[in-house]
Enzyme design. Structure first.
Site, PDB file in Angstrom:
ATOM      1  CB  SER A  60       6.290 -26.291  28.961  1.00 47.73           C
ATOM      2  OG  SER A  60       7.527 -26.067  29.586  1.00 47.73           O
ATOM      3  CG  HIS A  65       3.003 -23.103  28.958  1.00 47.50           C
ATOM      4  ND1 HIS A  65       3.247 -23.315  27.612  1.00 47.50           N
ATOM      5  CD2 HIS A  65       4.212 -22.826  29.516  1.00 47.50           C
ATOM      6  CE1 HIS A  65       4.542 -23.143  27.377  1.00 47.50           C
ATOM      7  NE2 HIS A  65       5.143 -22.858  28.508  1.00 47.50           N
ATOM      8  CG  ASP A 166      22.935 -17.118  35.593  1.00 49.22           C
ATOM      9  OD1 ASP A 166      21.958 -17.890  35.723  1.00 49.22           O
ATOM     10  OD2 ASP A 166      24.067 -17.373  36.058  1.00 49.22           O
TER      11      ASP A 166
END
Length: 273
Positions: A60, A65, A166
Site C-alpha cells: 500500500s 499505512h 484465510d
C-alpha cells in the site's frame, strides 16, 4: 495531498508524511523512520503510491499505512504495569489492560512492511503476526523483514511471525509467553496469562486488514480483545466503492463500528488457483 509526500530517501518520505499531517504522532514517525521501505518495495520505494509485489498483491501507499497505524496506535503501545501512561506516549492514550502483552494481527501482510512497523510500536513483549493466504507472499514478508538487523532480531525473538491462512477467518496464535519463552511474559506474567484465558484464543488488541472484505467478517470481530480495535476496508453492498471502517470492542464486549473514508484495495479473497 498524498502525492506530495514522496521523497528521495526513507527519511525524506517520512518527513513529508509528517509535514503533510499524514503522520501526526511522534511515536509513529519514529517507527516509520526505523523501517526502510526500500527493503519491502520492489521499485520506487519512496514514492507515496502503491506498488505491485506479485501474485496480484500490492504494498500500500505509505500514507495509507500511516492512516492505519495512527488509527490503531492506542491499541498498539505497551500498557505499563501500573496503568499509567508513559512519558514517551504523551501524544496518544494507551487503551488496554495494564501489564498484558500486545497481540497484533496484520491480515494481508504482503511485503511485510507494515508488520515490521507495527512491531516497532508493540514493544519488547508484544507479538505481531503477519497473515497471508499465499505461501509465496508469506515467505516474501519474512524474507524482507530479514533484510535488516532489526528485522532479523524481531524474527529470531518471535516478536514478528508470518503465517499462511484465510484472513477472513482471522487467526489463532498461542499466547506469547507460552509459544516463545521470554517474549510477551516479562510484564505481570500471572495477570497476563489470566487475561489470555479470558480472551478467546488469546485474541488481538489490534487487527489490520490490508485487503477489501466483501463483508465485515464476524470471525474477525469475535477475535478482538476486550478492548480492541480493527482497521478494515469493506466493499459497499450496492456499489463498487470501498470504505475504511474501524471496529471497536469495549472492555465489556460491546461493539461499535465507524465508517471513515473511501479507498481502493485489492479484494480479500481465496488464494488464486
Amino acid at each position: 495531498m498524498a502525492w506530495r509526500s514522496s521523497g528521495a530517501t526513507n527519511a525524506e518520505l517520512v518527513e513529508n508524511l509528517w509535514r503533510n499531517k499524514l503522520i501526526t504522532q511522534p511515536l509513529v514517525k519514529s517507527a516509520f523512520l526505523k523501517v526502510d521501505r526500500a527493503h519491502y518495495a520492489p521499485s520506487m520505494a519512496y514514492e507515496d503510491s502503491p506498488q505491485p509485489i506479485g501474485h496480484h498483491a500490492t504494498i500500500s501507499a505509505p500514507h495509507m499505512h500511516a492512516h492505519a497505524v495512527e488509527t490503531l496506535l492506542p491499541f498498539l503501545l505497551p500498557n505499563p504495569d501500573n496503568g499509567h501512561q508513559s512519558t514517551a506516549d504523551s501524544a496518544a492514550s494507551v487503551i488496554g489492560q495494564a501489564g498484558r502483552p500486545r497481540r497484533v494481527l496484520d491480515i494481508g501482510s504482503g511485503s511485510g512492511y507494515l508488520t515490521h512497523v507495527l512491531a516497532e510500536l508493540a514493544g519488547e513483549t508484544g507479538v505481531v503476526v503477519g497473515l497471508e493466504h499465499i505461501p509465496a507472499l508469506r515467505d516474501l514478508g519474512e524474507r524482507n523483514v530479514g533484510k535488516s538487523a532489526e528485522g532479523r532480531a524481531l524474527l529470531a525473538s518471535g516478536r514478528v511471525r508470518f503465517r499462511v491462512g484465510d484472513g477472513r477467518k482471522g487467526w489463532e496464535e498461542p499466547s506469547p509467553g507460552d509459544a516463545q519463552p521470554g517474549v510477551g511474559g516479562a510484564a505481570a506474567p500471572d495477570v497476563a496469562r489470566e487475561h489470555e484465558r479470558k480472551d478467546e484464543a488469546g485474541g488481538w488488541d489490534a487487527i489490520h486488514v490490508g485487503a477489501a472484505a466483501a463483508v465485515l467478517h464476524e470471525d474477525l470481530v469475535r477475535q478482538l480483545r476486550c478492548p480492541g480495535r480493527m482497521f478494515i476496508p469493506v466493499a459497499a453492498e450496492s456499489s463498487s466503492e470501498q470504505y475504511i471502517w474501524t471496529v471497536d470492542k469495549d472492555e465489556h464486549g460491546g461493539v461499535k463500528k465507524k465508517k471513515l473514508f473511501g479507498v481502493r484495495y485489492v479484494p480479500l479473497t481465496d488464494a488464486p488457483k
